[in-house]
Write a protein that holds these residues in place. Structure first.
Motif, PDB file in Angstrom:
ATOM      1  N   TRP A  48     -11.670  12.960  -0.900  1.00  0.00           N
ATOM      2  CA  TRP A  48     -10.066  12.356  -1.450  1.00  0.00           C
ATOM      3  C   TRP A  48      -8.944  13.116  -0.730  1.00  0.00           C
ATOM      4  CZ3 TRP A  48     -14.460  14.115  -4.326  1.00  0.00           C
ATOM      5  CH2 TRP A  48     -15.140  12.875  -4.937  1.00  0.00           C
ATOM      6  N   SER A  49      -8.071  12.272  -0.316  1.00  0.00           N
ATOM      7  CA  SER A  49      -6.652  12.489   0.133  1.00  0.00           C
ATOM      8  C   SER A  49      -5.727  11.531  -0.049  1.00  0.00           C
ATOM      9  CB  SER A  49      -6.811  12.769   1.724  1.00  0.00           C
ATOM     10  OG  SER A  49      -5.761  12.849   2.151  1.00  0.00           O
ATOM     11  N   ALA A  50      -4.505  12.019  -0.404  1.00  0.00           N
ATOM     12  CA  ALA A  50      -3.370  10.984  -0.716  1.00  0.00           C
ATOM     13  C   ALA A  50      -2.620  10.487   0.317  1.00  0.00           C
ATOM     14  CB  ALA A  50      -2.479  11.701  -1.780  1.00  0.00           C
ATOM     15  N   ASP A  51      -2.607  11.279   1.458  1.00  0.00           N
ATOM     16  CA  ASP A  51      -1.523  11.060   2.395  1.00  0.00           C
ATOM     17  C   ASP A  51      -2.357   9.928   3.583  1.00  0.00           C
ATOM     18  OD1 ASP A  51       0.429  12.933   1.866  1.00  0.00           O
ATOM     19  OD2 ASP A  51      -0.987  14.481   2.370  1.00  0.00           O
ATOM     20  N   LEU A  52      -1.142   8.944   3.871  1.00  0.00           N
ATOM     21  CA  LEU A  52      -1.708   8.190   4.909  1.00  0.00           C
ATOM     22  C   LEU A  52      -1.112   8.505   6.159  1.00  0.00           C
ATOM     23  CD1 LEU A  52      -0.699   4.864   2.876  1.00  0.00           C
ATOM     24  CD2 LEU A  52      -2.800   5.280   3.839  1.00  0.00           C
ATOM     25  N   GLN A  53      -2.098   8.997   7.172  1.00  0.00           N
ATOM     26  CA  GLN A  53      -1.884   9.486   8.238  1.00  0.00           C
ATOM     27  C   GLN A  53      -1.756   8.346   9.268  1.00  0.00           C
ATOM     28  OE1 GLN A  53      -1.085  12.520   8.298  1.00  0.00           O
ATOM     29  NE2 GLN A  53      -2.537  13.375   6.816  1.00  0.00           N
ATOM     30  N   ILE A  74       0.735  -1.151   0.011  1.00  0.00           N
ATOM     31  CA  ILE A  74      -0.053   0.012   0.025  1.00  0.00           C
ATOM     32  C   ILE A  74       0.885   1.296   0.175  1.00  0.00           C
ATOM     33  CG2 ILE A  74      -1.715   1.253   1.547  1.00  0.00           C
ATOM     34  CD1 ILE A  74      -2.746  -1.274   2.344  1.00  0.00           C
ATOM     35  N   LEU A  75       0.853   1.966  -1.071  1.00  0.00           N
ATOM     36  CA  LEU A  75       1.528   3.233  -1.447  1.00  0.00           C
ATOM     37  C   LEU A  75       1.132   4.817  -0.900  1.00  0.00           C
ATOM     38  CD1 LEU A  75       2.982   2.439  -4.710  1.00  0.00           C
ATOM     39  CD2 LEU A  75       3.649   1.694  -2.729  1.00  0.00           C
ATOM     40  N   ALA A  76      -0.443   4.730  -0.977  1.00  0.00           N
ATOM     41  CA  ALA A  76      -0.939   5.968  -0.916  1.00  0.00           C
ATOM     42  C   ALA A  76      -2.514   5.676  -0.465  1.00  0.00           C
ATOM     43  CB  ALA A  76      -0.812   6.770  -2.053  1.00  0.00           C
ATOM     44  N   LYS A  77      -2.953   6.836   0.037  1.00  0.00           N
ATOM     45  CA  LYS A  77      -4.551   6.721   0.166  1.00  0.00           C
ATOM     46  C   LYS A  77      -5.154   7.264  -1.137  1.00  0.00           C
ATOM     47  CE  LYS A  77      -6.578   9.520   3.398  1.00  0.00           C
ATOM     48  NZ  LYS A  77      -6.693   9.914   4.703  1.00  0.00           N
ATOM     49  N   VAL A  78      -6.396   6.956  -1.289  1.00  0.00           N
ATOM     50  CA  VAL A  78      -7.080   7.548  -2.405  1.00  0.00           C
ATOM     51  C   VAL A  78      -8.468   8.320  -1.856  1.00  0.00           C
ATOM     52  CG1 VAL A  78      -8.497   6.878  -4.687  1.00  0.00           C
ATOM     53  CG2 VAL A  78      -6.697   5.400  -4.082  1.00  0.00           C
ATOM     54  N   ASN A  79      -8.862   7.788  -0.908  1.00  0.00           N
ATOM     55  CA  ASN A  79     -10.300   8.418  -0.536  1.00  0.00           C
ATOM     56  C   ASN A  79     -10.588   8.129   0.993  1.00  0.00           C
ATOM     57  OD1 ASN A  79     -11.415   5.612  -0.820  1.00  0.00           O
ATOM     58  ND2 ASN A  79     -13.217   6.567  -0.142  1.00  0.00           N
ATOM     59  N   TYR A  80     -11.520   8.848   1.775  1.00  0.00           N
ATOM     60  CA  TYR A  80     -12.047   8.471   2.952  1.00  0.00           C
ATOM     61  C   TYR A  80     -13.418   8.456   2.897  1.00  0.00           C
ATOM     62  CZ  TYR A  80     -12.212  13.639   3.227  1.00  0.00           C
ATOM     63  OH  TYR A  80     -12.425  14.837   2.913  1.00  0.00           O
ATOM     64  N   GLY A  81     -14.145   7.652   3.417  1.00  0.00           N
ATOM     65  CA  GLY A  81     -15.774   7.598   3.446  1.00  0.00           C
ATOM     66  C   GLY A  81     -16.167   6.919   2.347  1.00  0.00           C
ATOM     67  N   GLN A  82     -17.494   6.816   2.067  1.00  0.00           N
ATOM     68  CA  GLN A  82     -18.309   6.164   1.078  1.00  0.00           C
ATOM     69  C   GLN A  82     -19.526   5.335   1.341  1.00  0.00           C
ATOM     70  OE1 GLN A  82     -17.003   3.912  -1.864  1.00  0.00           O
ATOM     71  NE2 GLN A  82     -16.335   2.085  -0.710  1.00  0.00           N
ATOM     72  N   ALA A  83     -19.545   4.545   2.675  1.00  0.00           N
ATOM     73  CA  ALA A  83     -20.562   3.815   3.099  1.00  0.00           C
ATOM     74  C   ALA A  83     -21.463   4.271   3.813  1.00  0.00           C
ATOM     75  CB  ALA A  83     -19.908   2.581   3.664  1.00  0.00           C
ATOM     76  N   ALA A  84     -22.657   3.575   3.971  1.00  0.00           N
ATOM     77  CA  ALA A  84     -23.770   3.891   4.948  1.00  0.00           C
ATOM     78  C   ALA A  84     -24.716   2.865   4.897  1.00  0.00           C
ATOM     79  CB  ALA A  84     -24.312   5.183   4.458  1.00  0.00           C
ATOM     80  N   VAL A  85     -25.329   2.734   6.049  1.00  0.00           N
ATOM     81  CA  VAL A  85     -26.499   1.988   6.004  1.00  0.00           C
ATOM     82  C   VAL A  85     -27.649   2.601   5.918  1.00  0.00           C
ATOM     83  CG1 VAL A  85     -27.972   0.124   7.787  1.00  0.00           C
ATOM     84  CG2 VAL A  85     -25.150   0.551   7.737  1.00  0.00           C
ATOM     85  N   ILE A  86     -28.514   2.269   4.952  1.00  0.00           N
ATOM     86  CA  ILE A  86     -29.885   2.889   4.761  1.00  0.00           C
ATOM     87  C   ILE A  86     -31.000   1.994   5.223  1.00  0.00           C
ATOM     88  CG2 ILE A  86     -28.894   4.536   2.994  1.00  0.00           C
ATOM     89  CD1 ILE A  86     -29.807   2.683   0.715  1.00  0.00           C
ATOM     90  N   VAL A  87     -32.332   2.727   5.302  1.00  0.00           N
ATOM     91  CA  VAL A  87     -33.535   2.076   5.096  1.00  0.00           C
ATOM     92  C   VAL A  87     -34.593   2.740   4.433  1.00  0.00           C
ATOM     93  CG1 VAL A  87     -33.012   1.068   7.665  1.00  0.00           C
ATOM     94  CG2 VAL A  87     -34.216   3.134   7.423  1.00  0.00           C
ATOM     95  N   SER A 133      -3.438   7.869  11.757  1.00  0.00           N
ATOM     96  CA  SER A 133      -4.847   7.217  12.218  1.00  0.00           C
ATOM     97  C   SER A 133      -5.272   6.276  11.021  1.00  0.00           C
ATOM     98  CB  SER A 133      -5.754   8.441  12.325  1.00  0.00           C
ATOM     99  OG  SER A 133      -5.915   9.242  11.237  1.00  0.00           O
ATOM    100  N   ASP A 134      -4.921   6.543   9.680  1.00  0.00           N
ATOM    101  CA  ASP A 134      -5.345   5.586   8.611  1.00  0.00           C
ATOM    102  C   ASP A 134      -4.561   4.288   8.686  1.00  0.00           C
ATOM    103  OD1 ASP A 134      -6.692   7.850   7.320  1.00  0.00           O
ATOM    104  OD2 ASP A 134      -4.726   8.498   6.401  1.00  0.00           O
ATOM    105  N   ILE A 135      -3.347   4.383   9.217  1.00  0.00           N
ATOM    106  CA  ILE A 135      -2.478   3.024   9.273  1.00  0.00           C
ATOM    107  C   ILE A 135      -3.282   2.254  10.433  1.00  0.00           C
ATOM    108  CG2 ILE A 135      -0.251   2.313   9.930  1.00  0.00           C
ATOM    109  CD1 ILE A 135       0.977   4.809   8.036  1.00  0.00           C
ATOM    110  N   GLN A 136      -3.665   3.108  11.467  1.00  0.00           N
ATOM    111  CA  GLN A 136      -4.164   2.310  12.590  1.00  0.00           C
ATOM    112  C   GLN A 136      -5.590   1.656  12.050  1.00  0.00           C
ATOM    113  OE1 GLN A 136      -4.663   5.255  15.530  1.00  0.00           O
ATOM    114  NE2 GLN A 136      -2.363   5.439  16.069  1.00  0.00           N
ATOM    115  N   PHE A 137      -6.046   2.149  11.256  1.00  0.00           N
ATOM    116  CA  PHE A 137      -7.673   1.572  10.783  1.00  0.00           C
ATOM    117  C   PHE A 137      -7.223   0.622   9.933  1.00  0.00           C
ATOM    118  CE2 PHE A 137     -11.345   1.604   7.900  1.00  0.00           C
ATOM    119  CZ  PHE A 137     -12.168   1.387   8.872  1.00  0.00           C
TER     120      PHE A 137
END
Length: 333
Positions: A288-293, A101-114, A295-299
């Motif tokens: 969108w963000s490229a940097d792996l912080q 894994i070299l870089a981040k592309v995005n954050y978020g996107q998912a949801a539970v809907i009813v 907190s990202d690595i922990q996730f």
């Protein structure tokens, strides 16, 4: 004398052949695959805005269906670099395909809907219900089972509810027809359903886990060893694409709507909602963000732990084995 001339000609021919091979090697395209999802827009933007060309790269960009297909293409030697969800990367790593894994592309996107009229008001009320999800063991399924259901709702994903495997494109219709009580979906499907007024959000994962990383840029060790400069250039183009997405939202929304062939939807008041408005709505749940912080690595470590606990991988992995930010750091200069 004749022998020397022949030798000189042979050497010249060999030198020319070597030069031709070197040129051909330089022109060899960098084969980049990406999961065809809105969150992977940076790959499309880098191509459409000419950022790959600006970096002197010859990129063969291919849209593929999902993470496992991407991993299969990498394993078959059909790709050099990919934009993929994190779980398939480490799942295949545990089986021997040791991409980095070299870089981040995005954050978020998912949801539970009813359904908009559903009596369900919290995650715990999903007990005994049917929830539309994706293939067991896939990336989004790991997030659903490990985080949403087990950790957030305190439910046993195998016993407390029925997870119905279906393509995300079918989930909204299944929810509207009452085939399922809820759906774990992502963009643009979530925004399409919400804007139509047919559903409401039960859980926005990006609110619960602010800026959690999902798609990442990965490369095979062979690519990193043989083509390190091109990888750095690709990541530089990736950074430019993300800057464009963040600095020019209206223009990038139009490009995304066109690329993903989004259709207008009709709201509850009968008004037509343009494709760009769907993308704008989706941006409230992803970015969108490229940097792996840190907190990202922990996730990413959390995801690997979920997969191990759920029995999807039998190896205990650490992020140090799989994450390499050195190429991204070089791309910042």
């Amino acid at each position: 004398m004749i022998k020397r001339s022949l030798l000189a000609l042979t050497l010249s021919a060999a030198t020319l052949a070597g030069s031709a091979c070197a040129v051909a090697g330089e022109e060899k395209p960098l084969r980049v695959g990406y999961v065809f999802a809105m969150a992977n827009a940076p790959a499309l933007i880098a191509d459409k805005q000419g950022y790959y060309r600006e970096e002197g790269l010859n990129v063969d960009l291919k849209a593929l269906g999902d993470g496992p297909v991407i991993q299969q293409a990498l394993a078959a030697g059909e790709l050099d670099v990919a934009y993929a969800g994190t779980p398939p990367v480490y799942q295949w790593f545990s089986r021997g395909l040791q991409s980095r894994i070299l870089a981040k592309v995005n954050y978020g996107q998912a949801a539970v809907i009813v359904d908009a009229k559903s009596p369900i008001t919290d995650l715990q009320a999903l007990k005994g219900k049917k929830l539309a999800g994706v293939k067991k063991g896939s990336g989004m399924d790991v997030l659903l089972r490990g985080y949403v259901l087990k950790e957030k709702a305190g439910l046993d994903p195998d016993k407390d509810l029925d997870i119905v495997d279906m393509p995300p494109g079918n989930m909204n219709a299944a929810l509207e027809r009452g085939i399922v009580d809820a759906a774990f979906s992502w963009e643009p499907f979530v925004s399409q359903s919400v804007l139509r007024g047919s559903s409401r959000i039960l859980l926005d994962v990006n609110q619960a886990l602010p800026q959690y990383p999902w798609y990442v840029v990965i490369a095979l060790p062979k690519t990193l060893q043989e083509r390190p400069d091109e990888v750095v250039k690709l990541l530089r183009a990736h950074r430019k694409a993300i800057a464009f997405l963040n600095e020019h939202p209206a223009e990038s929304n139009r490009l995304i709507a066109e690329a993903f062939k989004l259709e207008a939807v009709q709201g509850t008041d009968g008004k037509i909602i343009a494709p760009q408005a769907i993308v704008a709505q989706a941006r409230t749940r992803l970015g969108w963000s490229a940097d792996l912080q840190a907190s990202d690595i922990q996730f990413i470590q959390r995801l690997m732990d979920y997969s191990h606990d759920l029995g999807f991988i039998d190896t205990t992995l650490k992020t140090e084995q799989i994450v390499d930010t050195s190429y991204l750091e070089k791309a910042a200069h």
